[in-house]
Enzyme design. Structure first.
Site, mmCIF file in Angstrom:
data_model
loop_
_atom_site.group_PDB
_atom_site.id
_atom_site.type_symbol
_atom_site.label_atom_id
_atom_site.label_comp_id
_atom_site.label_asym_id
_atom_site.label_seq_id
_atom_site.Cartn_x
_atom_site.Cartn_y
_atom_site.Cartn_z
ATOM 1 N N GLU A 1 16.008 -20.947 21.150
ATOM 2 C CA GLU A 1 16.460 -19.674 20.695
ATOM 3 C C GLU A 1 16.832 -18.585 21.745
ATOM 4 O OE1 GLU A 1 14.102 -17.895 17.121
ATOM 5 O OE2 GLU A 1 12.800 -18.722 18.244
ATOM 6 N N LYS B 1 4.247 -18.867 5.944
ATOM 7 C CA LYS B 1 3.496 -19.182 7.138
ATOM 8 C C LYS B 1 3.271 -17.965 7.966
ATOM 9 C CE LYS B 1 5.923 -19.745 11.195
ATOM 10 N NZ LYS B 1 6.539 -18.564 11.848
ATOM 11 N N HIS C 1 7.978 -25.806 11.637
ATOM 12 C CA HIS C 1 9.295 -26.207 11.466
ATOM 13 C C HIS C 1 9.675 -27.304 12.381
ATOM 14 C CE1 HIS C 1 9.267 -22.230 10.085
ATOM 15 N NE2 HIS C 1 9.641 -21.496 11.289
ATOM 16 N N ARG D 1 0.863 -1.183 -0.122
ATOM 17 C CA ARG D 1 0.052 -0.124 -0.022
ATOM 18 C C ARG D 1 0.894 1.172 -0.002
ATOM 19 N NH1 ARG D 1 -5.559 -1.010 2.834
ATOM 20 N NH2 ARG D 1 -5.246 -3.235 2.898
ATOM 21 N N ASP E 1 4.084 -20.908 16.124
ATOM 22 C CA ASP E 1 4.942 -20.247 15.547
ATOM 23 C C ASP E 1 6.199 -21.264 14.990
ATOM 24 O OD1 ASP E 1 6.436 -17.662 14.823
ATOM 25 O OD2 ASP E 1 7.928 -18.340 16.356
ATOM 26 N N HIS F 1 10.667 -22.385 5.862
ATOM 27 C CA HIS F 1 12.269 -22.189 5.695
ATOM 28 C C HIS F 1 13.016 -23.145 6.154
ATOM 29 C CE1 HIS F 1 12.293 -20.169 9.358
ATOM 30 N NE2 HIS F 1 13.510 -20.149 9.319
ATOM 31 N N LYS G 1 11.783 -19.629 23.333
ATOM 32 C CA LYS G 1 12.523 -18.203 23.221
ATOM 33 C C LYS G 1 13.102 -17.918 24.808
ATOM 34 C CE LYS G 1 9.969 -16.318 19.181
ATOM 35 N NZ LYS G 1 11.129 -16.383 18.103
ATOM 36 N N LYS H 1 16.758 -25.438 4.860
ATOM 37 C CA LYS H 1 18.015 -25.536 5.429
ATOM 38 C C LYS H 1 19.010 -26.708 4.944
ATOM 39 C CE LYS H 1 16.544 -23.041 9.717
ATOM 40 N NZ LYS H 1 17.341 -21.984 9.734
HETATM 41 C C1 BG6 Z 1 10.373 -17.969 12.421
HETATM 42 C C2 BG6 Z 1 9.377 -17.769 13.388
HETATM 43 O O1 BG6 Z 1 9.462 -18.816 11.558
HETATM 44 O O2 BG6 Z 1 11.255 -18.979 12.681
HETATM 45 C C3 BG6 Z 1 10.491 -16.949 14.523
HETATM 46 O O3 BG6 Z 1 8.266 -16.909 13.246
HETATM 47 C C4 BG6 Z 1 11.661 -17.776 14.753
HETATM 48 O O4 BG6 Z 1 9.826 -16.574 15.654
HETATM 49 C C5 BG6 Z 1 12.290 -18.289 13.453
HETATM 50 O O5 BG6 Z 1 12.778 -17.070 15.515
HETATM 51 C C6 BG6 Z 1 13.591 -19.175 13.526
HETATM 52 O O6 BG6 Z 1 14.105 -19.283 12.351
HETATM 53 P P1 BG6 Z 1 15.642 -19.657 12.515
HETATM 54 O O7 BG6 Z 1 16.070 -19.809 10.765
HETATM 55 O O8 BG6 Z 1 16.460 -18.484 12.957
HETATM 56 O O9 BG6 Z 1 15.971 -21.069 13.142
#
Ligand code: BG6
Length: 500
Positions: free
Chosen positions: A220, A152, A244, A47, A239, A182, A344, A186
């Site tokens: 993380e 996602k 993942h 936008r 999340d 993603h 986290k 990897k």
């Molecule tokens: C994302 C999440 O999909 O993946 C994030 O929304 C997370 O919260 C991230 O930090 C982690 O990805 P990576 O590649 O850093 O392990």
């Protein structure tokens, strides 16, 4: 390396964080290593009003700040960037997008109208955009392919994921839809398959007869940063876990695909996910731990609690940690626990899979003979470590644990594509092998739905201090079974320095 056909790449959400941090850097690197089409246009759409030039300036600046760039490649890459402001919620306004794509096609002299649409927008637009594209014929493949990459979260729960899927399928066919996770991009996640199925010394042991249990960790150290608003409505289950970590689990547990192509691979991924033992009331109360981080001093710095983060409700009950004992009910895995955790504000950032093998049936070299263990490190310090017993030098026949390591960094050829580079390149080439198929996504939601319902229970959430490995209840999950989580450092091999 296959070079993709000439095409336009349209990024919705062009002024958003994902575009700056991941998509544009990935496209730049593909360009600089000659992996983009000979002729291509990147069209940013959102936008916000920008001219082509002001959009180019902004992206150039952010590339210079974030990436190592080469001036000549950067300047010529930037010339491929264009921008079109539209009201993305208004179907009619997509006429301006269609016209712009026509112009670009003339300018770049495309023979066919191949177009990749990337949905890097808030999820509320995931059904609106495909519908609006279709209203202007931008889903029509009679003159060039039209592909849609969807970020996602794909849905918010089982019901909304099904609705979203139905809505997108009204306008795009399954072969046009690329649901991105993603983690599948990897290198080390893909290696799980190659490692398992190309080594006769591991595959015969990869089952309930030889494996005692498996740990999957996605830790993380960062908190929710600037994303409190989004995260508070999501939580760790949606999340990280639903997508993942379940994808990693599928790579560890799946059967060998008949071939390496999108159908065969994804058939096996879907099959193993469909075999996850559904979580009943007993599992939810005993085999699941949800946690939320609280403020604490970590290595001399005070880290605030989750509820104090910007954008998070003061009385939020959103989980920032999930630990779960899962089972796969099939011939290969019946009875083998998969302990999966993510969180986290844990002590460090590390993703890894640990395979614990059963002990030998005849412990002639001592009851405390070392366990055989395989650590597959997904990130950082990517590599593999194998532990086994060896005779302790000297008198007697006592076994002692030793380790053998492989580090990706030691490979001469270490030009690894980042996850987004690999996945964008695959999508441009029409290879959906590493994208989630509709049945797998549904199986994941089906599995986590009981957790989402259970989350409402006031007794379901435990606190943990920033910088620790989650709630103590999570340790008990394994202690009850006479086991313990591995507490990994950022280095694969044990070093004197550890984050704890
Ligand atoms: C994302 C999440 O999909 O993946 C994030 O929304 C997370 O919260 C991230 O930090 C982690 O990805 P990576 O590649 O850093 O392990």
């Amino acid at each position: 390396m296959v070079i993709p056909e000439n095409s336009s790449i349209v990024i919705f959400g062009a002024s958003g964080d994902l575009t700056y941090r991941k998509l544009i850097p990935a496209l730049y690197h593909l360009y600089a290593s000659n992996q983009l089409p000979k002729s291509f246009a990147i069209l940013g759409v959102s936008r916000t009003e920008y001219s082509d030039q002001s959009y180019r300036d902004k992206l150039k600046q952010s590339l210079l700040e974030m990436e190592q760039t080469e001036p000549e490649a950067l300047d010529s890459f930037i010339q491929h960037l264009h921008y079109q402001a539209i009201n993305t919620s208004d179907v009619q306004d997509y006429a301006r997008l269609a016209t712009r794509l026509d112009q670009l096609s003339d300018q770049y002299q495309f023979e066919t109208r191949n177009t990749l649409f990337y949905l890097a927008t808030p999820p509320s637009l995931y059904s609106v955009i495909p519908e609006s594209l279709a209203a202007h014929g931008l889903n029509d493949e009679s003159n060039g392919w039209k592909r849609l990459i969807v970020e996602k979260p794909f849905g918010y729960d089982l019901e909304s994921a099904k609705e979203l899927d139905e809505s997108i399928h009204t306008h795009f066919q399954e072969h046009q839809i690329y649901r991105i996770d993603h983690y599948l991009g990897k290198e080390t996640v893909q290696n799980l398959l190659v490692f398992r199925f190309s080594n006769a010394m591991f595959e015969p042991l990869w089952n309930r007869n030889y494996i005692e249990y498996i740990e999957i960790t996605g830790a993380e150290h960062l908190g929710v940063e600037e994303r409190g608003g989004y995260y508070d409505g999501s939580g760790a289950v949606r999340d990280m876990f639903q997508n993942h970590l379940l994808q990693v689990l599928a790579m560890v547990g799946m059967e060998p695909p008949a071939q390496i192509n999108a159908d065969s691979m994804r058939d096996e991924v879907a099959k193993v996910l469909q075999c996850l033992k559904p979580l009943d009331e007993h599992d939810l109360r005993n085999n699941l731990v949800l946690g939320q981080y609280t403020g604490s001093d970590v290595r001399g710095e005070f880290l605030q609690g989750y509820r104090e983060e910007p954008g998070v409700a003061e009385d939020s009950r959103t989980e920032t940690y999930v630990g779960l004992k899962a089972y796969i009910n099939n011939w290969r895995w019946n009875g083998v626990p998969f302990y999966v955790r993510t969180g986290k504000r844990l002590p460090t950032r590390v993703t890894e899979v640990v395979i614990h093998f059963k002990r030998t049936p005849h412990p002639v070299f001592g009851l405390d003979a070392p366990e055989n263990k395989l650590i597959i490190r997904i990130q950082p310090d990517e590599g593999i470590q194998m532990s086994f017993g060896l005779k302790e030098p000297g008198a007697g026949f006592k076994a002692k644990e030793v380790k053998m390591n492989f580090h990706y960094a030691s490979l001469e050829e270490t030009q690894m594509l980042t996850a987004y580079e690999r996945l964008l390149h695959d999508a441009l080439n029409g290879d959906a092998t590493l994208f989630a198929r509709t049945d797998a996504v549904e199986a994941c939601w089906q599995y986590v739905q009981p957790i989402l319902d259970f989350k409402q229970d006031p007794q379901a959430l435990f606190g943990y201090a920033c910088g620790t490995w989650g709630p103590k209840e999570s340790d008990q999950l394994l202690e009850r079974d006479g086991r313990a989580w591995r507490f990994p450092c950022k280095n694969l091999t044990d070093t004197d320095y550890c984050e704890l």
